[in-house]
Design an enzyme around this catalytic site. Structure first.
Site, PDB file in Angstrom:
ATOM      1  N   ALA A  74       0.853  -1.190   0.000  1.00  0.00           N
ATOM      2  CA  ALA A  74       0.000   0.000   0.000  1.00  0.00           C
ATOM      3  C   ALA A  74       0.892   1.244   0.000  1.00  0.00           C
ATOM      4  O   ALA A  74       2.101   1.151   0.206  1.00  0.00           O
ATOM      5  CB  ALA A  74      -0.891  -0.018   1.238  1.00  0.00           C
ATOM      6  N   GLN A  76       1.214   3.462   2.157  1.00  0.00           N
ATOM      7  CA  GLN A  76       1.876   3.611   3.459  1.00  0.00           C
ATOM      8  C   GLN A  76       2.495   2.299   3.939  1.00  0.00           C
ATOM      9  O   GLN A  76       2.588   2.043   5.140  1.00  0.00           O
ATOM     10  CB  GLN A  76       0.894   4.165   4.498  1.00  0.00           C
ATOM     11  CG  GLN A  76       0.655   5.656   4.367  1.00  0.00           C
ATOM     12  CD  GLN A  76       1.943   6.477   4.476  1.00  0.00           C
ATOM     13  OE1 GLN A  76       2.831   6.175   5.250  1.00  0.00           O
ATOM     14  NE2 GLN A  76       2.053   7.522   3.672  1.00  0.00           N
ATOM     15  N   SER A  77       2.935   1.464   3.013  1.00  0.00           N
ATOM     16  CA  SER A  77       3.534   0.174   3.381  1.00  0.00           C
ATOM     17  C   SER A  77       4.834   0.351   4.161  1.00  0.00           C
ATOM     18  O   SER A  77       5.775   0.993   3.682  1.00  0.00           O
ATOM     19  CB  SER A  77       3.807  -0.624   2.102  1.00  0.00           C
ATOM     20  OG  SER A  77       4.685  -1.702   2.375  1.00  0.00           O
ATOM     21  N   ASN A  78       4.878  -0.262   5.345  1.00  0.00           N
ATOM     22  CA  ASN A  78       6.122  -0.288   6.126  1.00  0.00           C
ATOM     23  C   ASN A  78       7.128  -1.240   5.483  1.00  0.00           C
ATOM     24  O   ASN A  78       8.325  -1.011   5.533  1.00  0.00           O
ATOM     25  CB  ASN A  78       5.840  -0.776   7.549  1.00  0.00           C
ATOM     26  CG  ASN A  78       4.846   0.117   8.257  1.00  0.00           C
ATOM     27  OD1 ASN A  78       5.096   1.292   8.447  1.00  0.00           O
ATOM     28  ND2 ASN A  78       3.699  -0.450   8.626  1.00  0.00           N
ATOM     29  N   CYS A  80       7.524  -1.841   2.287  1.00  0.00           N
ATOM     30  CA  CYS A  80       8.186  -1.180   1.144  1.00  0.00           C
ATOM     31  C   CYS A  80       9.245  -0.192   1.630  1.00  0.00           C
ATOM     32  O   CYS A  80      10.345  -0.132   1.072  1.00  0.00           O
ATOM     33  CB  CYS A  80       7.148  -0.493   0.260  1.00  0.00           C
ATOM     34  SG  CYS A  80       6.129  -1.690  -0.648  1.00  0.00           S
TER      35      CYS A  80
END
Ligand SMILES: *Cc1c(COP(=O)(O)O)cnc(C)c1O
Length: 333
Positions: A74, A76-78, A80
Protein backbone atom coordinates in the site's frame (compact mmCIF):
# COMPACT_ATOMS: atom_id res chain seq x y z
CA UNK A 1 36.90 -24.03 -9.05
CA UNK A 2 36.67 -22.87 -5.46
CA UNK A 3 33.24 -22.72 -4.02
CA UNK A 4 32.58 -19.46 -2.26
CA UNK A 5 30.07 -19.92 0.53
CA UNK A 6 27.23 -17.54 -0.21
CA UNK A 7 25.92 -15.39 2.60
CA UNK A 8 22.76 -16.86 4.05
CA UNK A 9 22.00 -13.70 5.93
CA UNK A 10 22.90 -10.03 5.59
CA UNK A 11 22.96 -8.19 8.89
CA UNK A 12 20.56 -5.27 8.63
CA UNK A 13 18.79 -5.24 12.00
CA UNK A 14 20.03 -4.25 15.43
CA UNK A 15 19.47 -7.42 17.41
CA UNK A 16 18.39 -8.53 19.89
CA UNK A 17 15.53 -6.06 20.12
CA UNK A 18 14.65 -5.02 23.69
CA UNK A 19 12.19 -6.98 25.81
CA UNK A 20 10.44 -4.61 28.22
CA UNK A 21 7.47 -4.55 30.57
CA UNK A 22 4.49 -2.22 30.26
CA UNK A 23 3.88 -1.71 33.98
CA UNK A 24 1.94 1.53 33.68
CA UNK A 25 -0.36 0.07 31.05
CA UNK A 26 -0.96 -3.03 33.22
CA UNK A 27 -1.76 -0.80 36.21
CA UNK A 28 -4.13 1.32 34.11
CA UNK A 29 -6.03 -1.81 33.05
CA UNK A 30 -5.85 -3.47 36.46
CA UNK A 31 -4.83 -6.40 34.31
CA UNK A 32 -2.14 -8.95 33.60
CA UNK A 33 1.60 -8.53 33.34
CA UNK A 34 2.31 -7.24 29.82
CA UNK A 35 5.69 -7.61 28.15
CA UNK A 36 6.58 -5.96 24.86
CA UNK A 37 9.07 -7.17 22.25
CA UNK A 38 10.38 -4.04 20.57
CA UNK A 39 10.69 -5.03 16.92
CA UNK A 40 9.78 -1.43 16.17
CA UNK A 41 13.44 -0.91 17.17
CA UNK A 42 15.14 -3.11 14.57
CA UNK A 43 16.97 0.04 13.51
CA UNK A 44 17.07 0.05 9.70
CA UNK A 45 15.26 3.06 8.20
CA UNK A 46 13.07 3.54 11.32
CA UNK A 47 12.70 -0.18 11.92
CA UNK A 48 9.90 -2.72 12.01
CA UNK A 49 9.29 -6.44 11.53
CA UNK A 50 10.18 -6.55 7.81
CA UNK A 51 13.85 -5.90 8.54
CA UNK A 52 14.23 -9.39 10.05
CA UNK A 53 12.76 -10.93 6.88
CA UNK A 54 14.91 -8.73 4.65
CA UNK A 55 18.12 -10.07 6.21
CA UNK A 56 17.36 -13.37 4.43
CA UNK A 57 15.66 -11.96 1.32
CA UNK A 58 18.50 -9.55 0.54
CA UNK A 59 21.09 -12.32 1.08
CA UNK A 60 19.18 -14.45 -1.44
CA UNK A 61 19.02 -11.53 -3.92
CA UNK A 62 22.78 -11.02 -3.65
CA UNK A 63 23.47 -14.75 -3.99
CA UNK A 64 21.44 -14.74 -7.24
CA UNK A 65 23.31 -11.64 -8.42
CA UNK A 66 20.15 -9.60 -8.84
CA UNK A 67 20.48 -5.84 -9.18
CA UNK A 68 17.00 -4.54 -8.24
CA UNK A 69 14.67 -5.40 -5.36
CA UNK A 70 11.08 -5.32 -6.62
CA UNK A 71 8.22 -5.45 -4.16
CA UNK A 72 4.69 -4.21 -3.55
CA UNK A 73 2.32 -2.83 -0.95
CA UNK A 74 0.00 0.00 0.00
CA UNK A 75 1.06 3.65 -0.28
CA UNK A 76 1.88 3.61 3.46
CA UNK A 77 3.53 0.17 3.38
CA UNK A 78 6.12 -0.29 6.13
CA UNK A 79 7.45 -3.30 4.24
CA UNK A 80 8.19 -1.18 1.14
CA UNK A 81 9.90 1.49 3.23
CA UNK A 82 12.16 -1.07 4.93
CA UNK A 83 12.89 -2.76 1.58
CA UNK A 84 13.89 0.62 0.09
CA UNK A 85 16.21 1.25 3.06
CA UNK A 86 17.74 -2.25 2.77
CA UNK A 87 18.38 -1.75 -0.95
CA UNK A 88 20.12 1.54 -0.25
CA UNK A 89 22.21 -0.10 2.48
CA UNK A 90 23.57 -2.88 0.24
CA UNK A 91 23.70 -0.91 -3.03
CA UNK A 92 20.82 -2.50 -4.94
CA UNK A 93 18.13 -0.68 -6.89
CA UNK A 94 14.59 -0.68 -5.51
CA UNK A 95 11.25 -0.48 -7.32
CA UNK A 96 7.92 -0.39 -5.54
CA UNK A 97 4.56 -1.28 -7.02
CA UNK A 98 2.15 0.60 -4.79
CA UNK A 99 -1.62 0.67 -4.48
CA UNK A 100 -2.83 4.22 -5.07
CA UNK A 101 -2.40 6.89 -7.69
CA UNK A 102 -0.10 9.73 -8.65
CA UNK A 103 -0.78 12.64 -6.38
CA UNK A 104 -0.61 10.74 -3.06
CA UNK A 105 0.89 13.16 -0.57
CA UNK A 106 4.57 12.46 0.09
CA UNK A 107 3.99 11.75 3.77
CA UNK A 108 5.04 9.10 6.26
CA UNK A 109 6.42 5.94 4.66
CA UNK A 110 5.97 7.24 1.13
CA UNK A 111 8.20 10.22 1.85
CA UNK A 112 10.87 7.85 3.21
CA UNK A 113 10.61 5.52 0.15
CA UNK A 114 11.58 8.49 -1.99
CA UNK A 115 14.43 9.57 0.28
CA UNK A 116 15.83 6.02 0.17
CA UNK A 117 15.88 6.34 -3.62
CA UNK A 118 13.14 3.88 -4.55
CA UNK A 119 11.27 4.17 -7.87
CA UNK A 120 7.49 4.11 -7.33
CA UNK A 121 4.88 2.71 -9.76
CA UNK A 122 1.20 3.34 -8.95
CA UNK A 123 -1.31 0.56 -9.58
CA UNK A 124 -4.67 1.83 -8.38
CA UNK A 125 -6.59 -0.68 -6.28
CA UNK A 126 -3.89 -3.40 -6.37
CA UNK A 127 -1.79 -3.32 -3.23
CA UNK A 128 -0.68 -6.95 -3.05
CA UNK A 129 1.71 -7.17 -5.96
CA UNK A 130 -0.84 -8.11 -8.63
CA UNK A 131 1.20 -6.10 -11.16
CA UNK A 132 4.70 -7.03 -10.06
CA UNK A 133 5.33 -9.62 -12.77
CA UNK A 134 4.46 -7.06 -15.43
CA UNK A 135 7.10 -4.65 -14.09
CA UNK A 136 9.60 -7.49 -13.67
CA UNK A 137 9.21 -8.30 -17.38
CA UNK A 138 9.93 -4.71 -18.34
CA UNK A 139 13.00 -4.62 -16.11
CA UNK A 140 14.33 -7.83 -17.68
CA UNK A 141 13.84 -6.40 -21.17
CA UNK A 142 15.87 -3.38 -20.03
CA UNK A 143 18.71 -5.73 -19.06
CA UNK A 144 18.11 -5.83 -15.30
CA UNK A 145 17.86 -8.85 -13.03
CA UNK A 146 15.05 -8.07 -10.59
CA UNK A 147 14.57 -9.95 -7.30
CA UNK A 148 10.85 -10.27 -6.58
CA UNK A 149 9.76 -10.02 -2.97
CA UNK A 150 6.06 -10.84 -2.39
CA UNK A 151 4.04 -8.24 -0.49
CA UNK A 152 5.01 -8.26 3.16
CA UNK A 153 8.15 -10.30 2.40
CA UNK A 154 6.17 -13.38 3.41
CA UNK A 155 7.60 -16.53 1.85
CA UNK A 156 9.90 -19.38 2.78
CA UNK A 157 12.93 -17.09 2.58
CA UNK A 158 11.69 -14.08 4.56
CA UNK A 159 9.83 -15.92 7.33
CA UNK A 160 13.16 -17.41 8.47
CA UNK A 161 13.69 -14.06 10.18
CA UNK A 162 10.91 -14.89 12.62
CA UNK A 163 12.15 -18.42 13.29
CA UNK A 164 15.34 -16.69 14.47
CA UNK A 165 13.31 -14.08 16.37
CA UNK A 166 11.50 -16.76 18.37
CA UNK A 167 14.83 -18.28 19.41
CA UNK A 168 15.95 -14.78 20.43
CA UNK A 169 12.84 -14.30 22.59
CA UNK A 170 13.14 -17.70 24.27
CA UNK A 171 16.75 -16.84 25.21
CA UNK A 172 15.68 -13.48 26.65
CA UNK A 173 12.87 -15.07 28.66
CA UNK A 174 15.25 -17.67 30.11
CA UNK A 175 17.75 -15.03 31.14
CA UNK A 176 15.11 -12.86 32.79
CA UNK A 177 13.55 -15.85 34.55
CA UNK A 178 10.08 -15.07 33.27
CA UNK A 179 7.39 -16.94 31.37
CA UNK A 180 4.92 -15.84 28.71
CA UNK A 181 1.55 -17.58 28.31
CA UNK A 182 0.38 -15.81 25.19
CA UNK A 183 1.90 -13.71 22.43
CA UNK A 184 -0.31 -11.17 20.66
CA UNK A 185 0.88 -10.15 17.20
CA UNK A 186 -0.66 -8.24 14.29
CA UNK A 187 -0.99 -10.53 11.27
CA UNK A 188 -1.46 -9.57 7.63
CA UNK A 189 0.64 -11.25 4.94
CA UNK A 190 1.35 -13.96 7.52
CA UNK A 191 5.13 -14.37 7.38
CA UNK A 192 5.68 -13.08 10.87
CA UNK A 193 3.22 -15.48 12.49
CA UNK A 194 4.38 -18.34 10.24
CA UNK A 195 7.99 -17.85 11.35
CA UNK A 196 6.99 -17.55 15.01
CA UNK A 197 4.87 -20.72 14.93
CA UNK A 198 7.63 -22.72 13.25
CA UNK A 199 10.12 -21.15 15.68
CA UNK A 200 7.90 -22.19 18.60
CA UNK A 201 8.35 -25.84 17.64
CA UNK A 202 12.09 -25.51 17.27
CA UNK A 203 12.80 -23.35 20.32
CA UNK A 204 10.20 -25.18 22.46
CA UNK A 205 8.24 -22.08 23.41
CA UNK A 206 5.37 -23.21 25.64
CA UNK A 207 2.92 -20.31 25.21
CA UNK A 208 0.23 -19.65 22.62
CA UNK A 209 0.71 -17.37 19.61
CA UNK A 210 -2.42 -15.40 18.75
CA UNK A 211 -2.49 -13.45 15.51
CA UNK A 212 -4.83 -10.49 15.21
CA UNK A 213 -5.92 -10.28 11.59
CA UNK A 214 -5.82 -6.68 10.52
CA UNK A 215 -7.26 -7.14 7.02
CA UNK A 216 -8.39 -10.71 6.25
CA UNK A 217 -11.83 -12.02 7.10
CA UNK A 218 -12.55 -15.54 8.29
CA UNK A 219 -13.88 -16.54 4.87
CA UNK A 220 -11.02 -15.47 2.62
CA UNK A 221 -10.82 -17.54 -0.61
CA UNK A 222 -7.84 -19.40 0.86
CA UNK A 223 -8.13 -19.83 4.64
CA UNK A 224 -5.46 -17.64 6.25
CA UNK A 225 -4.36 -20.54 8.49
CA UNK A 226 -3.62 -22.66 5.38
CA UNK A 227 -1.73 -19.80 3.79
CA UNK A 228 0.47 -19.29 6.87
CA UNK A 229 1.00 -23.03 7.19
CA UNK A 230 2.27 -23.08 3.60
CA UNK A 231 4.73 -20.28 4.36
CA UNK A 232 5.92 -22.03 7.54
CA UNK A 233 6.52 -25.33 5.76
CA UNK A 234 8.32 -23.65 2.85
CA UNK A 235 10.56 -22.04 5.47
CA UNK A 236 11.20 -25.36 7.22
CA UNK A 237 12.13 -26.93 3.89
CA UNK A 238 14.51 -24.13 3.01
CA UNK A 239 16.18 -24.24 6.42
CA UNK A 240 16.53 -28.02 6.18
CA UNK A 241 14.39 -28.63 9.27
CA UNK A 242 12.39 -31.79 9.86
CA UNK A 243 9.55 -30.03 11.71
CA UNK A 244 6.32 -29.35 9.83
CA UNK A 245 3.29 -27.26 10.76
CA UNK A 246 -0.42 -27.97 10.32
CA UNK A 247 -3.16 -25.34 9.80
CA UNK A 248 -4.40 -26.17 13.30
CA UNK A 249 -1.16 -24.73 14.76
CA UNK A 250 -2.34 -21.24 13.80
CA UNK A 251 -4.65 -19.21 16.04
CA UNK A 252 -6.14 -16.06 14.52
CA UNK A 253 -8.81 -13.60 15.64
CA UNK A 254 -10.92 -12.05 12.88
CA UNK A 255 -13.25 -9.94 14.99
CA UNK A 256 -11.18 -6.75 15.20
CA UNK A 257 -11.33 -5.69 11.55
CA UNK A 258 -13.21 -2.46 12.32
CA UNK A 259 -13.63 -0.32 9.23
CA UNK A 260 -11.25 -2.52 7.19
CA UNK A 261 -7.63 -2.24 6.13
CA UNK A 262 -5.99 1.02 7.13
CA UNK A 263 -9.12 2.61 8.61
CA UNK A 264 -8.60 4.13 12.06
CA UNK A 265 -11.61 3.77 14.36
CA UNK A 266 -12.19 4.23 18.10
CA UNK A 267 -10.45 0.91 18.94
CA UNK A 268 -7.19 1.88 17.22
CA UNK A 269 -7.37 5.51 18.30
CA UNK A 270 -7.68 4.64 22.00
CA UNK A 271 -4.95 1.97 21.90
CA UNK A 272 -2.51 4.33 20.18
CA UNK A 273 -3.13 7.23 22.57
CA UNK A 274 -3.14 5.12 25.76
CA UNK A 275 0.14 3.38 24.84
CA UNK A 276 1.74 6.69 23.89
CA UNK A 277 0.54 8.60 26.96
CA UNK A 278 1.15 5.83 29.54
CA UNK A 279 4.33 4.25 28.19
CA UNK A 280 5.93 6.70 25.76
CA UNK A 281 5.69 4.05 23.03
CA UNK A 282 4.35 4.75 19.54
CA UNK A 283 2.09 2.21 17.86
CA UNK A 284 0.92 2.53 14.24
CA UNK A 285 -2.53 3.24 12.75
CA UNK A 286 -2.84 0.08 10.60
CA UNK A 287 -1.34 -2.91 12.46
CA UNK A 288 -0.15 -2.50 16.04
CA UNK A 289 -2.84 0.04 16.95
CA UNK A 290 -5.46 -2.55 15.99
CA UNK A 291 -3.62 -5.45 17.69
CA UNK A 292 -3.20 -3.46 20.91
CA UNK A 293 -6.87 -2.44 20.72
CA UNK A 294 -7.71 -6.15 20.53
CA UNK A 295 -5.53 -6.86 23.57
CA UNK A 296 -7.23 -4.10 25.60
CA UNK A 297 -10.66 -5.45 24.60
CA UNK A 298 -9.73 -9.03 25.56
CA UNK A 299 -8.44 -7.89 28.96
CA UNK A 300 -11.50 -5.74 29.67
CA UNK A 301 -13.83 -8.49 28.50
CA UNK A 302 -12.23 -10.96 30.92
CA UNK A 303 -11.03 -13.22 28.16
CA UNK A 304 -7.47 -12.64 29.32
CA UNK A 305 -7.20 -13.13 33.07
CA UNK A 306 -4.96 -11.14 35.44
CA UNK A 307 -2.81 -14.17 36.24
CA UNK A 308 -1.73 -14.51 32.61
CA UNK A 309 1.60 -13.22 31.35
CA UNK A 310 1.08 -11.55 27.99
CA UNK A 311 3.65 -10.51 25.42
CA UNK A 312 2.71 -7.90 22.84
CA UNK A 313 5.00 -8.25 19.82
CA UNK A 314 5.50 -4.70 18.54
CA UNK A 315 6.01 -5.00 14.80
CA UNK A 316 6.68 -1.30 14.11
CA UNK A 317 4.92 1.04 11.70
CA UNK A 318 5.05 4.38 13.54
CA UNK A 319 6.17 6.34 10.42
CA UNK A 320 2.61 5.90 9.09
CA UNK A 321 1.34 8.03 12.02
CA UNK A 322 2.54 11.07 10.10
CA UNK A 323 0.11 10.27 7.27
CA UNK A 324 -2.85 9.80 9.66
CA UNK A 325 -2.69 12.94 11.82
CA UNK A 326 -6.29 14.09 11.33
CA UNK A 327 -7.76 10.57 11.89
CA UNK A 328 -5.81 10.12 15.11
CA UNK A 329 -6.88 13.40 16.65
CA UNK A 330 -10.48 13.24 15.52
CA UNK A 331 -11.70 11.76 18.82
CA UNK A 332 -15.31 12.73 18.21
CA UNK A 333 -15.77 10.26 15.35
C1 LIG B 1 3.71 -5.97 7.84
C2 LIG B 1 3.36 -5.59 9.22
C3 LIG B 1 2.71 -6.49 10.08
C4 LIG B 1 2.21 -7.84 9.64
O1 LIG B 1 3.24 -8.77 9.43
P1 LIG B 1 2.97 -9.94 8.35
O2 LIG B 1 4.22 -10.73 8.39
O3 LIG B 1 2.70 -9.27 7.06
O4 LIG B 1 1.79 -10.72 8.82
C5 LIG B 1 2.45 -6.09 11.37
N1 LIG B 1 2.81 -4.86 11.80
C6 LIG B 1 3.44 -3.97 11.01
C7 LIG B 1 3.75 -2.64 11.56
C8 LIG B 1 3.73 -4.30 9.70
O5 LIG B 1 4.33 -3.40 8.91
Amino acid sequence: MTRIPLPARVRLAQLPTPLETLTRLSAFLGGPEIWIKRDDQTGLGLGGNKTRKLEFLVADALAQECDVLLTAGAAQSNHCRQTAAAAARVGLGCELVLGGAHGELPEGNLLLDTLFGAVVHWTGMDRRGERMEERAGELRREGHKPYLIPYGGSNGVGAAGYVVAMAELVGQLKRSGTRVDRIIVASSSGGTQAGLVLGKKISRFEGEILGISIDKGERAPEPFEDEMCGIANATALRLGLDERCAPGDFRVRYDFLGGGYGVVGPLEREAISVTAAREGILLDPVYTGRAMGALLAMIRGGEIRSAEHILFWHTGGAPALFAYGADLLNAGK
